[in-house]
Design a protein around this motif. Structure first.
Motif, PDB file in Angstrom:
ATOM      1  N   MET A   1       0.876  -1.398   0.104  1.00 22.17           N
ATOM      2  CA  MET A   1      -0.156   0.159  -0.024  1.00 22.17           C
ATOM      3  C   MET A   1       0.958   1.210  -0.028  1.00 22.17           C
ATOM      4  SD  MET A   1      -3.028   1.093   2.539  1.00 22.17           S
ATOM      5  CE  MET A   1      -3.917   2.770   2.440  1.00 22.17           C
ATOM      6  N   THR A   2       0.823   1.867  -1.042  1.00 24.49           N
ATOM      7  CA  THR A   2       1.756   3.170  -1.277  1.00 24.49           C
ATOM      8  C   THR A   2       0.948   4.390  -1.099  1.00 24.49           C
ATOM      9  OG1 THR A   2       1.459   3.174  -3.488  1.00 24.49           O
ATOM     10  CG2 THR A   2       3.330   1.995  -2.611  1.00 24.49           C
ATOM     11  N   GLU A   3      -0.386   4.534  -1.556  1.00 27.31           N
ATOM     12  CA  GLU A   3      -1.146   5.525  -1.281  1.00 27.31           C
ATOM     13  C   GLU A   3      -2.204   5.494  -0.173  1.00 27.31           C
ATOM     14  OE1 GLU A   3      -0.587   8.585  -3.078  1.00 27.31           O
ATOM     15  OE2 GLU A   3       1.318   7.272  -4.074  1.00 27.31           O
ATOM     16  N   PRO A   4      -2.494   6.608   0.593  1.00 25.51           N
ATOM     17  CA  PRO A   4      -3.563   6.670   1.606  1.00 25.51           C
ATOM     18  C   PRO A   4      -4.827   6.409   0.837  1.00 25.51           C
ATOM     19  CG  PRO A   4      -2.129   8.509   1.839  1.00 25.51           C
ATOM     20  CD  PRO A   4      -1.701   8.087   0.435  1.00 25.51           C
ATOM     21  N   LEU A   5      -5.900   5.803   1.904  1.00 28.25           N
ATOM     22  CA  LEU A   5      -7.320   5.954   1.376  1.00 28.25           C
ATOM     23  C   LEU A   5      -7.752   7.153   1.958  1.00 28.25           C
ATOM     24  CD1 LEU A   5      -7.807   2.129   2.174  1.00 28.25           C
ATOM     25  CD2 LEU A   5      -7.010   3.056  -0.181  1.00 28.25           C
ATOM     26  N   HIS A   6      -9.008   7.752   1.223  1.00 31.66           N
ATOM     27  CA  HIS A   6      -9.419   8.771   1.794  1.00 31.66           C
ATOM     28  C   HIS A   6     -11.035   8.603   1.687  1.00 31.66           C
ATOM     29  CE1 HIS A   6      -6.096  11.410   1.603  1.00 31.66           C
ATOM     30  NE2 HIS A   6      -5.809  10.898   0.469  1.00 31.66           N
ATOM     31  N   THR A   7     -11.643   9.004   2.652  1.00 33.22           N
ATOM     32  CA  THR A   7     -13.050   9.087   2.746  1.00 33.22           C
ATOM     33  C   THR A   7     -13.330  10.609   2.983  1.00 33.22           C
ATOM     34  OG1 THR A   7     -13.068   8.773   5.324  1.00 33.22           O
ATOM     35  CG2 THR A   7     -13.110   6.666   4.027  1.00 33.22           C
ATOM     36  N   GLU A   8     -14.702  10.667   3.189  1.00 35.03           N
ATOM     37  CA  GLU A   8     -15.163  12.213   3.705  1.00 35.03           C
ATOM     38  C   GLU A   8     -14.615  12.830   4.699  1.00 35.03           C
ATOM     39  OE1 GLU A   8     -19.371  14.382   4.870  1.00 35.03           O
ATOM     40  OE2 GLU A   8     -19.402  12.489   3.861  1.00 35.03           O
ATOM     41  N   ARG A   9     -14.376  11.928   5.711  1.00 37.86           N
ATOM     42  CA  ARG A   9     -13.673  12.878   6.822  1.00 37.86           C
ATOM     43  C   ARG A   9     -12.368  12.191   7.335  1.00 37.86           C
ATOM     44  NH1 ARG A   9     -17.902  11.744  11.405  1.00 37.86           N
ATOM     45  NH2 ARG A   9     -18.137   9.767  10.571  1.00 37.86           N
ATOM     46  N   LEU A  10     -12.042  11.162   6.633  1.00 32.03           N
ATOM     47  CA  LEU A  10     -10.778  10.490   7.278  1.00 32.03           C
ATOM     48  C   LEU A  10      -9.779  10.030   6.070  1.00 32.03           C
ATOM     49  CD1 LEU A  10     -12.908   7.576   9.135  1.00 32.03           C
ATOM     50  CD2 LEU A  10     -11.776   9.816  10.254  1.00 32.03           C
ATOM     51  N   MET A  11      -8.458   9.993   6.613  1.00 35.19           N
ATOM     52  CA  MET A  11      -7.388   9.453   5.760  1.00 35.19           C
ATOM     53  C   MET A  11      -6.802   8.156   6.372  1.00 35.19           C
ATOM     54  SD  MET A  11      -3.989  11.076   4.179  1.00 35.19           S
ATOM     55  CE  MET A  11      -3.136  11.660   5.828  1.00 35.19           C
ATOM     56  N   LEU A  12      -6.699   7.083   5.817  1.00 38.44           N
ATOM     57  CA  LEU A  12      -6.397   5.635   6.051  1.00 38.44           C
ATOM     58  C   LEU A  12      -4.954   5.668   5.659  1.00 38.44           C
ATOM     59  CD1 LEU A  12      -9.431   3.736   5.683  1.00 38.44           C
ATOM     60  CD2 LEU A  12      -9.044   5.194   7.412  1.00 38.44           C
ATOM     61  N   LEU A 118     -12.731  -2.266   3.593  1.00 34.53           N
ATOM     62  CA  LEU A 118     -13.425  -3.425   2.885  1.00 34.53           C
ATOM     63  C   LEU A 118     -13.344  -3.209   1.168  1.00 34.53           C
ATOM     64  CD1 LEU A 118     -13.929  -4.294   5.574  1.00 34.53           C
ATOM     65  CD2 LEU A 118     -16.236  -5.066   4.913  1.00 34.53           C
ATOM     66  N   ASP A 119     -13.626  -1.816   0.814  1.00 33.81           N
ATOM     67  CA  ASP A 119     -13.613  -1.561  -0.569  1.00 33.81           C
ATOM     68  C   ASP A 119     -12.322  -1.835  -1.158  1.00 33.81           C
ATOM     69  OD1 ASP A 119     -16.516  -0.592  -0.838  1.00 33.81           O
ATOM     70  OD2 ASP A 119     -15.679   1.462  -0.428  1.00 33.81           O
ATOM     71  N   PHE A 120     -11.482  -1.556  -0.417  1.00 35.91           N
ATOM     72  CA  PHE A 120      -9.820  -1.475  -0.794  1.00 35.91           C
ATOM     73  C   PHE A 120      -9.468  -3.062  -0.881  1.00 35.91           C
ATOM     74  CE2 PHE A 120      -5.426  -2.606   0.545  1.00 35.91           C
ATOM     75  CZ  PHE A 120      -4.860  -1.649  -0.217  1.00 35.91           C
ATOM     76  N   ALA A 121      -9.805  -3.882   0.128  1.00 43.08           N
ATOM     77  CA  ALA A 121      -9.737  -5.407   0.159  1.00 43.08           C
ATOM     78  C   ALA A 121     -10.463  -6.208  -0.822  1.00 43.08           C
ATOM     79  CB  ALA A 121     -10.033  -5.766   1.284  1.00 43.08           C
ATOM     80  N   PHE A 122     -11.549  -5.788  -1.164  1.00 41.42           N
ATOM     81  CA  PHE A 122     -12.556  -6.484  -2.354  1.00 41.42           C
ATOM     82  C   PHE A 122     -12.042  -5.927  -3.756  1.00 41.42           C
ATOM     83  CE2 PHE A 122     -15.633  -7.374   1.271  1.00 41.42           C
ATOM     84  CZ  PHE A 122     -15.534  -8.528   1.054  1.00 41.42           C
ATOM     85  N   ASP A 123     -11.902  -4.399  -3.872  1.00 38.99           N
ATOM     86  CA  ASP A 123     -11.530  -3.992  -5.282  1.00 38.99           C
ATOM     87  C   ASP A 123     -10.346  -4.134  -5.585  1.00 38.99           C
ATOM     88  OD1 ASP A 123     -14.316  -3.429  -5.165  1.00 38.99           O
ATOM     89  OD2 ASP A 123     -14.145  -1.477  -4.688  1.00 38.99           O
ATOM     90  N   ARG A 124      -9.013  -3.910  -4.836  1.00 35.92           N
ATOM     91  CA  ARG A 124      -7.889  -3.679  -5.199  1.00 35.92           C
ATOM     92  C   ARG A 124      -6.866  -4.677  -4.844  1.00 35.92           C
ATOM     93  NH1 ARG A 124      -7.099   2.659  -3.677  1.00 35.92           N
ATOM     94  NH2 ARG A 124      -4.655   1.809  -3.334  1.00 35.92           N
ATOM     95  N   VAL A 125      -7.367  -5.593  -3.784  1.00 32.38           N
ATOM     96  CA  VAL A 125      -6.412  -6.536  -3.427  1.00 32.38           C
ATOM     97  C   VAL A 125      -7.098  -7.899  -3.945  1.00 32.38           C
ATOM     98  CG1 VAL A 125      -5.710  -8.153  -1.407  1.00 32.38           C
ATOM     99  CG2 VAL A 125      -5.880  -5.431  -1.156  1.00 32.38           C
ATOM    100  N   GLY A 126      -8.442  -7.889  -4.330  1.00 30.23           N
ATOM    101  CA  GLY A 126      -9.044  -9.284  -4.856  1.00 30.23           C
ATOM    102  C   GLY A 126      -9.599 -10.200  -4.125  1.00 30.23           C
ATOM    103  N   ILE A 127      -9.768  -9.745  -2.575  1.00 25.14           N
ATOM    104  CA  ILE A 127     -10.107 -10.700  -1.616  1.00 25.14           C
ATOM    105  C   ILE A 127     -11.520 -11.320  -1.867  1.00 25.14           C
ATOM    106  CG2 ILE A 127     -10.601 -10.920   0.881  1.00 25.14           C
ATOM    107  CD1 ILE A 127      -7.598 -10.534   0.320  1.00 25.14           C
ATOM    108  N   HIS A 128     -11.710 -12.323  -1.431  1.00 29.72           N
ATOM    109  CA  HIS A 128     -13.194 -13.104  -1.707  1.00 29.72           C
ATOM    110  C   HIS A 128     -13.934 -13.153  -0.349  1.00 29.72           C
ATOM    111  CE1 HIS A 128     -16.142 -16.117  -2.676  1.00 29.72           C
ATOM    112  NE2 HIS A 128     -15.836 -16.944  -1.741  1.00 29.72           N
ATOM    113  N   ARG A 129     -13.158 -13.306   0.710  1.00 27.21           N
ATOM    114  CA  ARG A 129     -13.861 -13.474   1.923  1.00 27.21           C
ATOM    115  C   ARG A 129     -12.945 -12.506   3.146  1.00 27.21           C
ATOM    116  NH1 ARG A 129     -13.336 -16.595   6.452  1.00 27.21           N
ATOM    117  NH2 ARG A 129     -15.432 -16.748   7.808  1.00 27.21           N
ATOM    118  N   ILE A 130     -13.853 -11.732   3.750  1.00 31.13           N
ATOM    119  CA  ILE A 130     -13.098 -10.896   4.852  1.00 31.13           C
ATOM    120  C   ILE A 130     -13.799 -11.154   6.290  1.00 31.13           C
ATOM    121  CG2 ILE A 130     -12.866  -8.759   5.978  1.00 31.13           C
ATOM    122  CD1 ILE A 130     -12.468  -7.678   3.121  1.00 31.13           C
TER     123      ILE A 130
END
Length: 184
Positions: A1-12, A118-130
């Protein structure tokens, strides 16, 4: 993971050494640590953990994990953290977890952060089950799992001896297709 994830109020983002004060403020708090797998930590223990966690940035092999700081975009303060661990590459499964400073409870930050993860895991990592493993007494985390569309799949009675007592573990999970259906 090189770039942060952004939401309306947060940066991960990956944890950094300069997060020490914010992370120490909740990792040293007995209420914040009640259902976590460790006792309240000393400042030095938090510093040592940060040193290790800040170097973890790859999810490729089973056991690889990320510890992400949940940072307020408004104040730049770290409000808590997310945990993401690759469980299996064959089964494309991963574990998630979270911890939030008690002062930040009830504001929707954990749900906002976990949803982005969860968006990151499913969409970018390709996870099937969390899945999430939590102390069955942790009703706030159980409610969060339910809000995220996770279902309780298992309950293990008195399966861990932690902090001087037997505790029970609940397992919650969501599949990629279930997450996608909720998002559309």
């Amino acid at each position: 993971m090189t770039e942060p994830l952004h939401t309306e109020r947060l940066m991960l983002r990956l944890m950094r050494a300069d997060d020490l004060n914010d992370i120490y403020s909740y990792q040293s708090d007995p209420d914040a640590c009640r259902y976590l797998p460790y006792e309240p930590r000393s400042r030095e223990a938090v510093r040592q953990n940060l040193e290790v966690h800040s170097k973890r940035n790859t999810i490729a092999e089973p056991g690889d994990y990320l510890r992400l700081a949940i940072q307020s975009r408004l104040t730049s303060k770290v409000l808590g953290e997310l945990y993401f661990r690759l469980d299996s590459t064959v089964n494309r499964s991963a574990e998630v977890g979270w911890a939030l400073h008690p002062e930040q409870h009830g504001k929707g930050f954990a749900a906002e952060a976990a949803s982005a993860l969860l968006d990151f895991a499913f969409d970018r990592v390709g996870i099937h089950r969390i899945f999430a493993k939590l102390d069955v007494r942790n009703s706030a985390s159980a409610e969060l799992c339910t809000r995220l569309g996770m279902r309780r799949e298992a309950l293990f009675i008195d399966d861990e001896f932690a902090k001087g007592e037997w505790t029970s573990t609940a397992i919650y999970a969501v599949l990629e297709r279930e997450w996608a259906a909720r998002q559309s």
